[in-house]
Scaffold this motif. Sequence first.
Motif, PDB file in Angstrom:
ATOM      1  N   LEU B 110       0.828  -1.205   0.000  1.00 47.98           N
ATOM      2  CA  LEU B 110       0.000   0.000   0.000  1.00 47.98           C
ATOM      3  C   LEU B 110       0.868   1.263   0.000  1.00 47.98           C
ATOM      4  CD1 LEU B 110      -3.077   0.175  -0.045  1.00 47.98           C
ATOM      5  CD2 LEU B 110      -2.989   0.745   2.378  1.00 47.98           C
ATOM      6  N   ILE B 111       2.033   1.180   0.609  1.00 53.09           N
ATOM      7  CA  ILE B 111       2.955   2.321   0.639  1.00 53.09           C
ATOM      8  C   ILE B 111       3.373   2.695  -0.789  1.00 53.09           C
ATOM      9  CG2 ILE B 111       5.251   3.077   1.392  1.00 53.09           C
ATOM     10  CD1 ILE B 111       4.862   1.296   3.897  1.00 53.09           C
ATOM     11  N   ALA B 114       0.475   4.271  -2.599  1.00 48.90           N
ATOM     12  CA  ALA B 114       0.255   5.645  -2.124  1.00 48.90           C
ATOM     13  C   ALA B 114       1.270   6.591  -2.764  1.00 48.90           C
ATOM     14  CB  ALA B 114       0.359   5.699  -0.600  1.00 48.90           C
ATOM     15  N   LEU B 117       0.073   7.488  -6.244  1.00 47.64           N
ATOM     16  CA  LEU B 117      -1.033   8.459  -6.230  1.00 47.64           C
ATOM     17  C   LEU B 117      -0.502   9.882  -6.056  1.00 47.64           C
ATOM     18  CD1 LEU B 117      -3.586   6.526  -3.977  1.00 47.64           C
ATOM     19  CD2 LEU B 117      -3.879   7.045  -6.406  1.00 47.64           C
ATOM     20  N   LYS B 143      -7.426   7.503  -2.828  1.00 47.64           N
ATOM     21  CA  LYS B 143      -6.954   8.173  -1.608  1.00 47.64           C
ATOM     22  C   LYS B 143      -7.911   7.910  -0.446  1.00 47.64           C
ATOM     23  CE  LYS B 143      -4.344  11.767  -3.941  1.00 47.64           C
ATOM     24  NZ  LYS B 143      -4.432  13.105  -4.566  1.00 47.64           N
ATOM     25  N   THR B 144      -9.160   7.602  -0.745  1.00 49.09           N
ATOM     26  CA  THR B 144     -10.092   7.206   0.320  1.00 49.09           C
ATOM     27  C   THR B 144      -9.637   5.888   0.946  1.00 49.09           C
ATOM     28  OG1 THR B 144     -11.902   8.272  -0.852  1.00 49.09           O
ATOM     29  CG2 THR B 144     -12.520   6.687   0.860  1.00 49.09           C
ATOM     30  N   ILE B 146      -6.588   4.818   1.100  1.00 46.01           N
ATOM     31  CA  ILE B 146      -5.386   5.095   1.889  1.00 46.01           C
ATOM     32  C   ILE B 146      -5.787   5.742   3.225  1.00 46.01           C
ATOM     33  CG2 ILE B 146      -3.172   6.336   1.981  1.00 46.01           C
ATOM     34  CD1 ILE B 146      -3.148   4.228  -0.186  1.00 46.01           C
ATOM     35  N   THR B 147      -6.790   6.629   3.176  1.00 43.09           N
ATOM     36  CA  THR B 147      -7.262   7.272   4.412  1.00 43.09           C
ATOM     37  C   THR B 147      -7.834   6.222   5.370  1.00 43.09           C
ATOM     38  OG1 THR B 147      -7.710   9.315   3.208  1.00 43.09           O
ATOM     39  CG2 THR B 147      -8.806   9.072   5.332  1.00 43.09           C
ATOM     40  N   ARG B 148      -8.561   5.248   4.814  1.00 47.07           N
ATOM     41  CA  ARG B 148      -9.087   4.153   5.647  1.00 47.07           C
ATOM     42  C   ARG B 148      -7.948   3.314   6.239  1.00 47.07           C
ATOM     43  NH1 ARG B 148     -14.553   3.417   5.362  1.00 47.07           N
ATOM     44  NH2 ARG B 148     -15.579   4.359   3.568  1.00 47.07           N
ATOM     45  N   ALA B 149      -6.922   3.107   5.442  1.00 47.06           N
ATOM     46  CA  ALA B 149      -5.769   2.337   5.932  1.00 47.06           C
ATOM     47  C   ALA B 149      -5.087   3.079   7.076  1.00 47.06           C
ATOM     48  CB  ALA B 149      -4.776   2.089   4.790  1.00 47.06           C
ATOM     49  N   PHE B 150      -4.951   4.389   6.930  1.00 46.94           N
ATOM     50  CA  PHE B 150      -4.362   5.238   7.972  1.00 46.94           C
ATOM     51  C   PHE B 150      -5.175   5.091   9.261  1.00 46.94           C
ATOM     52  CE2 PHE B 150      -4.205   9.455  10.067  1.00 46.94           C
ATOM     53  CZ  PHE B 150      -2.832   9.628  10.206  1.00 46.94           C
ATOM     54  N   LEU B 151      -6.514   5.134   9.118  1.00 46.71           N
ATOM     55  CA  LEU B 151      -7.377   4.998  10.293  1.00 46.71           C
ATOM     56  C   LEU B 151      -7.309   3.598  10.881  1.00 46.71           C
ATOM     57  CD1 LEU B 151     -10.538   7.022   9.280  1.00 46.71           C
ATOM     58  CD2 LEU B 151      -8.869   7.561  11.062  1.00 46.71           C
ATOM     59  N   LEU B 153      -4.784   1.656  10.957  1.00 47.87           N
ATOM     60  CA  LEU B 153      -3.548   1.584  11.752  1.00 47.87           C
ATOM     61  C   LEU B 153      -3.817   2.100  13.163  1.00 47.87           C
ATOM     62  CD1 LEU B 153      -0.572   3.010   9.657  1.00 47.87           C
ATOM     63  CD2 LEU B 153      -0.771   0.723  10.621  1.00 47.87           C
ATOM     64  N   ALA B 154      -4.499   3.244  13.224  1.00 49.72           N
ATOM     65  CA  ALA B 154      -4.795   3.853  14.517  1.00 49.72           C
ATOM     66  C   ALA B 154      -5.743   2.973  15.330  1.00 49.72           C
ATOM     67  CB  ALA B 154      -5.397   5.242  14.312  1.00 49.72           C
ATOM     68  N   GLU B 155      -6.777   2.451  14.662  1.00 47.25           N
ATOM     69  CA  GLU B 155      -7.772   1.640  15.378  1.00 47.25           C
ATOM     70  C   GLU B 155      -7.189   0.327  15.886  1.00 47.25           C
ATOM     71  OE1 GLU B 155     -10.875   1.498  12.456  1.00 47.25           O
ATOM     72  OE2 GLU B 155     -11.285   3.620  12.810  1.00 47.25           O
TER      73      GLU B 155
END
Lengths: 159, 159
Positions: B110-111, B114, B117, B143-144, B146-151, B153-155
């Motif tokens: 995914l990196i 990204a 993009l 990019k949506t 990727i944003t979900r992937a970012f979230l 990670l946090a979750e």
Amino acid sequence: ARPRVGYFYSGKKSNQAVVDSMTNMKVKDFQSIPVVISENVSVYDAICQMFLEDVGTLFVVDPNSYLTGVLSRKDLLRTSIGSQDLNHIPVHIIMTRMPNIAYCFKSDGLIQAAHKLIERQIDALPVVVQHPDGLEVVGRLTKTNITRAFLSLAENHDL
Amino acid sequence: ARPRVGYFYSGKKSNQAVVDSMTNMKVKDFQSIPVVISENVSVYDAICQMFLEDVGTLFVVDPNSYLTGVLSRKDLLRTSIGSQDLNHIPVHIIMTRMPNIAYCFKSDGLIQAAHKLIERQIDALPVVVQHPDGLEVVGRLTKTNITRAFLSLAENHDL
């Protein structure tokens, strides 16, 4: 010998650093410059502005420069195929209005802002400063900014 | 007493897990369903399709279902204000064509996706399978995603 100041080898950052990086990421560290237009600009001119500035979202402000609306590429595309008179429709007719606008502050965590983008199914949030009589637009936070943040996590930790 | 199977307390995951999560994230874990149209569809119908499916990018395929082009909201908006006859312009006139299309594979990190993009300044990549005579479109990475992937990670790490 003179001490070697201003340079030192830190090596690969620890894993703790990854967790710290994510929690410490703030909107202000990744935001972009906002593009604002006034409420009486025509839809046609708004589309031109969007291409000139190469952004996907415009913010609409009143004469006091306070936020009153948001225009996405999707809003403008919908209008552009639905009517023939884009020069005579002002943007305030088609924009998303307060209080239906999702926004964020510079000091908000990036995780929180990313949540808002996903929940509201939008591409950008205005970054605002709260004044007694309105919201001043000082930035723009997009999914592109989140994608860059995702990459910066990887880069800072040599992934 | 019966053993309590199917439930155990794992506690907060380690920092190593965050690093592992990022490096192990693959395109196939976060991709969305692609929306494809054929080359002779009109620009007007393409815009309608984009709204019906609620996507920001359409992929254009030839009669063998191989990728030949990409259409973004930006491409369609540009065309819709520049001409009055959207019903008579086929999408192959305005689309971005091979070999100028950036794409990715399901197994890509995914990196890496990204990075593409951001570098290409686009909102979505087609996820493809390589065949001897062309690229079959099997997914869409935005990019949506990727944003979900970012979230995620946090979750996953209780941030």
